[in-house]
Design an enzyme around this catalytic site. Sequence first.
Site, PDB file in Angstrom:
ATOM      1  N   ASP A   1      10.297  -5.956  -0.267  1.00 27.06           N
ATOM      2  CA  ASP A   1       9.558  -4.373   0.265  1.00 27.06           C
ATOM      3  C   ASP A   1       8.981  -4.550   1.448  1.00 27.06           C
ATOM      4  O   ASP A   1       7.853  -4.235   1.780  1.00 27.06           O
ATOM      5  CB  ASP A   1       8.664  -4.312  -1.135  1.00 27.06           C
ATOM      6  CG  ASP A   1       8.009  -2.692  -0.788  1.00 27.06           C
ATOM      7  OD1 ASP A   1       8.801  -1.947  -0.158  1.00 27.06           O
ATOM      8  OD2 ASP A   1       6.856  -2.456  -1.214  1.00 27.06           O
TER       9      ASP A   1
ATOM     10  N   LEU B   1     -10.198   1.458   5.341  1.00 24.41           N
ATOM     11  CA  LEU B   1      -9.000   1.009   6.288  1.00 24.41           C
ATOM     12  C   LEU B   1      -7.728   1.862   6.080  1.00 24.41           C
ATOM     13  O   LEU B   1      -6.957   1.894   6.924  1.00 24.41           O
ATOM     14  CB  LEU B   1      -8.899  -0.604   6.244  1.00 24.41           C
ATOM     15  CG  LEU B   1      -9.934  -1.578   6.779  1.00 24.41           C
ATOM     16  CD1 LEU B   1      -9.708  -2.956   6.379  1.00 24.41           C
ATOM     17  CD2 LEU B   1      -9.984  -1.308   8.307  1.00 24.41           C
ATOM     18  N   GLY B   2      -7.681   2.055   4.824  1.00 25.72           N
ATOM     19  CA  GLY B   2      -6.501   2.732   4.360  1.00 25.72           C
ATOM     20  C   GLY B   2      -6.497   3.206   2.933  1.00 25.72           C
ATOM     21  O   GLY B   2      -7.490   2.686   2.303  1.00 25.72           O
ATOM     22  N   LYS B   3      -5.415   3.957   2.773  1.00 25.95           N
ATOM     23  CA  LYS B   3      -5.403   4.551   1.207  1.00 25.95           C
ATOM     24  C   LYS B   3      -3.813   3.952   0.890  1.00 25.95           C
ATOM     25  O   LYS B   3      -2.970   4.300   1.568  1.00 25.95           O
ATOM     26  CB  LYS B   3      -5.697   5.751   1.306  1.00 25.95           C
ATOM     27  CG  LYS B   3      -5.776   6.444  -0.063  1.00 25.95           C
ATOM     28  CD  LYS B   3      -6.192   7.897  -0.057  1.00 25.95           C
ATOM     29  CE  LYS B   3      -6.214   8.478  -1.458  1.00 25.95           C
ATOM     30  NZ  LYS B   3      -4.949   8.723  -2.002  1.00 25.95           N
ATOM     31  N   GLY B   4      -3.837   3.308  -0.303  1.00 27.40           N
ATOM     32  CA  GLY B   4      -2.567   2.937  -0.733  1.00 27.40           C
ATOM     33  C   GLY B   4      -2.225   3.818  -2.053  1.00 27.40           C
ATOM     34  O   GLY B   4      -2.925   4.651  -2.397  1.00 27.40           O
TER      35      GLY B   4
ATOM     36  N   LYS C   1      -9.682  -4.631  -1.259  1.00 30.87           N
ATOM     37  CA  LYS C   1      -8.806  -3.797  -1.801  1.00 30.87           C
ATOM     38  C   LYS C   1      -9.285  -3.263  -3.295  1.00 30.87           C
ATOM     39  O   LYS C   1      -9.408  -4.204  -4.089  1.00 30.87           O
ATOM     40  CB  LYS C   1      -7.377  -4.256  -1.895  1.00 30.87           C
ATOM     41  CG  LYS C   1      -6.222  -3.236  -2.138  1.00 30.87           C
ATOM     42  CD  LYS C   1      -4.934  -3.664  -2.418  1.00 30.87           C
ATOM     43  CE  LYS C   1      -4.104  -2.928  -1.628  1.00 30.87           C
ATOM     44  NZ  LYS C   1      -2.684  -3.458  -1.610  1.00 30.87           N
TER      45      LYS C   1
ATOM     46  N   ARG D   1      -7.790   2.178  -2.655  1.00 27.47           N
ATOM     47  CA  ARG D   1      -8.607   2.301  -1.172  1.00 27.47           C
ATOM     48  C   ARG D   1      -8.836   0.773  -0.747  1.00 27.47           C
ATOM     49  O   ARG D   1      -8.847  -0.170  -1.447  1.00 27.47           O
ATOM     50  CB  ARG D   1      -9.683   3.125  -1.070  1.00 27.47           C
ATOM     51  CG  ARG D   1      -9.470   4.542  -1.376  1.00 27.47           C
ATOM     52  CD  ARG D   1     -10.574   5.284  -1.180  1.00 27.47           C
ATOM     53  NE  ARG D   1     -10.192   6.777  -1.663  1.00 27.47           N
ATOM     54  CZ  ARG D   1      -9.964   7.715  -0.985  1.00 27.47           C
ATOM     55  NH1 ARG D   1      -9.694   7.634   0.505  1.00 27.47           N
ATOM     56  NH2 ARG D   1      -9.389   8.772  -1.421  1.00 27.47           N
TER      57      ARG D   1
HETATM   58  P1  AMP Z   1      -1.978  -0.680   0.623  1.00 30.84           P
HETATM   59  O1  AMP Z   1      -2.664  -0.121  -0.783  1.00 30.84           O
HETATM   60  O2  AMP Z   1      -1.699  -2.352   0.600  1.00 30.84           O
HETATM   61  O3  AMP Z   1      -0.706   0.029   0.961  1.00 30.84           O
HETATM   62  O4  AMP Z   1      -3.065  -0.445   1.633  1.00 30.84           O
HETATM   63  C1  AMP Z   1      -3.462   0.878   2.088  1.00 30.84           C
HETATM   64  C2  AMP Z   1      -3.630   0.916   3.696  1.00 30.84           C
HETATM   65  O5  AMP Z   1      -4.821   0.016   3.938  1.00 30.84           O
HETATM   66  C3  AMP Z   1      -2.452  -0.043   4.421  1.00 30.84           C
HETATM   67  O6  AMP Z   1      -1.511   1.030   4.772  1.00 30.84           O
HETATM   68  C4  AMP Z   1      -3.245  -0.504   5.634  1.00 30.84           C
HETATM   69  O7  AMP Z   1      -3.503   0.643   6.585  1.00 30.84           O
HETATM   70  C5  AMP Z   1      -4.578  -0.923   5.186  1.00 30.84           C
HETATM   71  N1  AMP Z   1      -4.695  -2.063   4.876  1.00 30.84           N
HETATM   72  C6  AMP Z   1      -4.149  -2.687   3.526  1.00 30.84           C
HETATM   73  N2  AMP Z   1      -4.437  -3.962   3.548  1.00 30.84           N
HETATM   74  C7  AMP Z   1      -5.359  -4.251   4.817  1.00 30.84           C
HETATM   75  C8  AMP Z   1      -5.660  -5.497   5.555  1.00 30.84           C
HETATM   76  N3  AMP Z   1      -5.513  -6.610   4.843  1.00 30.84           N
HETATM   77  N4  AMP Z   1      -6.172  -5.447   6.649  1.00 30.84           N
HETATM   78  C9  AMP Z   1      -6.234  -4.231   7.412  1.00 30.84           C
HETATM   79  N5  AMP Z   1      -5.935  -3.087   6.844  1.00 30.84           N
HETATM   80  C10 AMP Z   1      -5.349  -3.153   5.692  1.00 30.84           C
END
Ligand code: AMP
Length: 273
Positions: free
Chosen positions: A146, A29-32, A52, A36
């Site tokens: 934040d 869904l994404g990478k922080g 996560k 991931r």
């Molecule tokens: P983060 O590490 O929390 O910044 O998450 C990285 C990316 O994953 C975010 O920018 C979102 O695009 C995606 N993401 C994080 N948490 C969620 C969630 N609970 N549901 C859907 N997408 C998420």
Amino acid sequence: MDKKPEEDPYVRDPNKPWSLADFEIGRPLGKGKFGRVYLAREAKSHFVVALKVIFKEQIEKYKLHHQLRREMEIQTSLRHPNILRLYGWFDDDERIFLILEYAHGGELYGLLKENGHLTEQQAATYISSLSQALAYCHGKCVIHRDIKPENLLLDHESSNKRKTMCGTLDYLAPEMVENKDHDHAVDNWTLGILCYEFLYGNPPFEAESQKDTFKRIVKIDLSFPATPNVSAEAKNLISQLLVKDPSKRLSLTKIMQHPWIVKNADPKGVCLI
Ligand code: AMP
């Protein structure tokens, strides 16, 4: 304990903690910064979550154990329709897994980038949802600190990605930029910044360098471009939030009662922080 999707699925027998084997992992869904996030479902109930994955090595490298634990404890204890649930967590030797509520709309930032800016109705709906979530947090003595579009997730369709935004100052209140004491009013400031960005497409104090953004924030160098055409009521709300003295910023209750919010916000709208 039997898990039914309609119930809280993650109240678990503490003697039988979750493990990766309980989940079927789907698309990323994404990478922080620290790991991931994957779409996943609990194998028995098929309850859909966002999983996560955080690498312990990273947390150790940046000495973030305490901060992470504190954030996890806070997020687990918060129950509000506009705040993303953290259902639970587990770990293995290398990784920590957070079991999060899945926000299927992606980031608010995506919607903003797709459309350039939001309509007054959309912007007012998000500001109203955020004010409600923050009022709940402040009532529990939790300051968010934040808030920015990529930390706002939507419960309906949209996706995209902001390119880079490392260490931006754009969302910081003057007292934080200047390293002074700060309180919950930093979140009210950020609502002003967001409201501006929703309506105009860019944060108000954007500049070429961090130093210039810093100067603009501290001076409250605020101006409203002629286009897009934004209503006087919206500008009035923004001007009452982007105030240097934190104690003079509009309170969350007053934001929710502001004529622009009352006129434009959809009471059913949801945005997750
Ligand atoms: P983060 O590490 O929390 O910044 O998450 C990285 C990316 O994953 C975010 O920018 C979102 O695009 C995606 N993401 C994080 N948490 C969620 C969630 N609970 N549901 C859907 N997408 C998420």
